[in-house]
Motif scaffolding. Sequence first.
Motif, short mmCIF file in Angstrom:
data_model
loop_
_atom_site.label_atom_id
_atom_site.label_comp_id
_atom_site.label_asym_id
_atom_site.label_seq_id
_atom_site.Cartn_x
_atom_site.Cartn_y
_atom_site.Cartn_z
N TRP A 79 -10.16 -1.18 5.02
CA TRP A 79 -8.81 -0.89 4.56
C TRP A 79 -7.80 -1.14 5.67
O TRP A 79 -8.13 -1.06 6.84
N THR A 80 -6.61 -1.51 5.24
CA THR A 80 -5.49 -1.72 6.16
C THR A 80 -4.28 -1.01 5.57
O THR A 80 -4.25 -0.71 4.37
N GLN A 81 -3.29 -0.76 6.40
CA GLN A 81 -2.06 -0.12 5.96
C GLN A 81 -0.89 -0.90 6.51
O GLN A 81 -0.85 -1.21 7.70
N ASP A 82 0.07 -1.24 5.65
CA ASP A 82 1.26 -1.95 6.07
C ASP A 82 2.45 -1.39 5.30
O ASP A 82 2.53 -1.57 4.08
N LYS A 83 3.33 -0.71 5.99
CA LYS A 83 4.55 -0.13 5.42
C LYS A 83 4.27 0.75 4.21
O LYS A 83 4.93 0.68 3.19
N GLY A 84 3.24 1.59 4.32
CA GLY A 84 2.91 2.53 3.26
C GLY A 84 2.05 1.96 2.14
O GLY A 84 1.69 2.68 1.22
N VAL A 85 1.71 0.68 2.20
CA VAL A 85 0.85 0.07 1.20
C VAL A 85 -0.53 -0.15 1.82
O VAL A 85 -0.67 -0.79 2.86
N TYR A 86 -1.53 0.41 1.18
CA TYR A 86 -2.91 0.30 1.65
C TYR A 86 -3.62 -0.79 0.86
O TYR A 86 -3.52 -0.85 -0.37
N THR A 87 -4.34 -1.65 1.55
CA THR A 87 -5.14 -2.69 0.92
C THR A 87 -6.60 -2.35 1.16
O THR A 87 -7.04 -2.22 2.30
N ILE A 88 -7.34 -2.20 0.06
CA ILE A 88 -8.76 -1.87 0.12
C ILE A 88 -9.53 -3.12 -0.29
O ILE A 88 -9.37 -3.61 -1.41
N SER A 89 -10.36 -3.65 0.61
CA SER A 89 -11.13 -4.88 0.36
C SER A 89 -12.61 -4.56 0.38
O SER A 89 -13.06 -3.73 1.17
N TYR A 90 -13.34 -5.24 -0.47
CA TYR A 90 -14.79 -5.04 -0.59
C TYR A 90 -15.51 -6.33 -0.22
O TYR A 90 -15.94 -7.09 -1.10
N PRO A 91 -15.64 -6.63 1.08
CA PRO A 91 -16.25 -7.91 1.48
C PRO A 91 -17.72 -7.99 1.04
O PRO A 91 -18.43 -7.00 1.04
N GLY A 92 -18.11 -9.20 0.64
CA GLY A 92 -19.49 -9.42 0.23
C GLY A 92 -19.76 -9.05 -1.22
O GLY A 92 -20.89 -9.11 -1.67
N ASP A 94 -18.01 -9.09 -5.49
CA ASP A 94 -17.02 -9.73 -6.35
C ASP A 94 -15.96 -8.75 -6.84
O ASP A 94 -15.18 -9.06 -7.73
N MET A 95 -15.93 -7.57 -6.25
CA MET A 95 -14.93 -6.56 -6.62
C MET A 95 -13.57 -6.99 -6.10
O MET A 95 -13.44 -7.42 -4.95
N PRO A 96 -12.53 -6.87 -6.93
CA PRO A 96 -11.19 -7.26 -6.47
C PRO A 96 -10.63 -6.24 -5.50
O PRO A 96 -10.96 -5.05 -5.54
N ALA A 97 -9.77 -6.69 -4.61
CA ALA A 97 -9.11 -5.79 -3.66
C ALA A 97 -8.07 -4.96 -4.40
O ALA A 97 -7.52 -5.37 -5.42
N HIS A 98 -7.83 -3.75 -3.89
CA HIS A 98 -6.81 -2.86 -4.46
C HIS A 98 -5.66 -2.74 -3.47
O HIS A 98 -5.88 -2.61 -2.28
N GLN A 99 -4.45 -2.75 -3.99
CA GLN A 99 -3.27 -2.43 -3.18
C GLN A 99 -2.68 -1.16 -3.78
O GLN A 99 -2.29 -1.14 -4.95
N VAL A 100 -2.65 -0.10 -2.97
CA VAL A 100 -2.24 1.21 -3.45
C VAL A 100 -1.28 1.86 -2.46
O VAL A 100 -1.18 1.45 -1.30
N SER A 101 -0.59 2.87 -2.94
CA SER A 101 0.24 3.70 -2.06
C SER A 101 -0.01 5.15 -2.43
O SER A 101 -0.46 5.47 -3.53
N MET A 102 0.27 6.04 -1.49
CA MET A 102 0.07 7.46 -1.70
C MET A 102 1.29 8.08 -2.35
O MET A 102 2.41 7.81 -1.94
N LYS A 103 1.05 8.90 -3.36
CA LYS A 103 2.12 9.60 -4.06
C LYS A 103 1.72 11.05 -4.25
O LYS A 103 0.53 11.36 -4.36
N ASN A 104 2.70 11.93 -4.30
CA ASN A 104 2.44 13.33 -4.64
C ASN A 104 2.74 13.51 -6.12
O ASN A 104 3.75 13.02 -6.63
N SER A 105 1.84 14.20 -6.81
CA SER A 105 2.02 14.46 -8.23
C SER A 105 1.65 15.90 -8.52
O SER A 105 1.27 16.65 -7.61
#
Length: 123
Positions: A79-92, A94-105
Amino acid sequence: MKKLFSLMAIITIISVSNCTRIPENNDPIIGIWSKVEFAENSETGRQTYRQEWIFNDVYLGRYHSYDGNQLTVKTDFSWTQDKGVYTISYPGTDMPAHQVSMKNSDEGTVLEDVQGNILALKE
């Protein structure tokens, strides 16, 4: 002469080990995040599907997917973080990467994708 080289080797090892400090990562994403879904099945009754992401402080993690009590997927991710957006990658995989941000609910802290869908809830 051997004593001098031994002394210099010890001093070098001590000085190098004191200079190599790993910076502490206190990112709020570190921890366990999960998503649980329930489905009604006429044959087996209520079925539970659980996804779990375990984020660690070295920008890596482990993903698990459960169908009932059965582990169906287990893989590592980065995972990486850039300006509040996290990118989750699954190398190796065929799962697609997720781009997410944290929110309070009302449910707590959630990971939300760019379309506004909740990916996971922090445990």
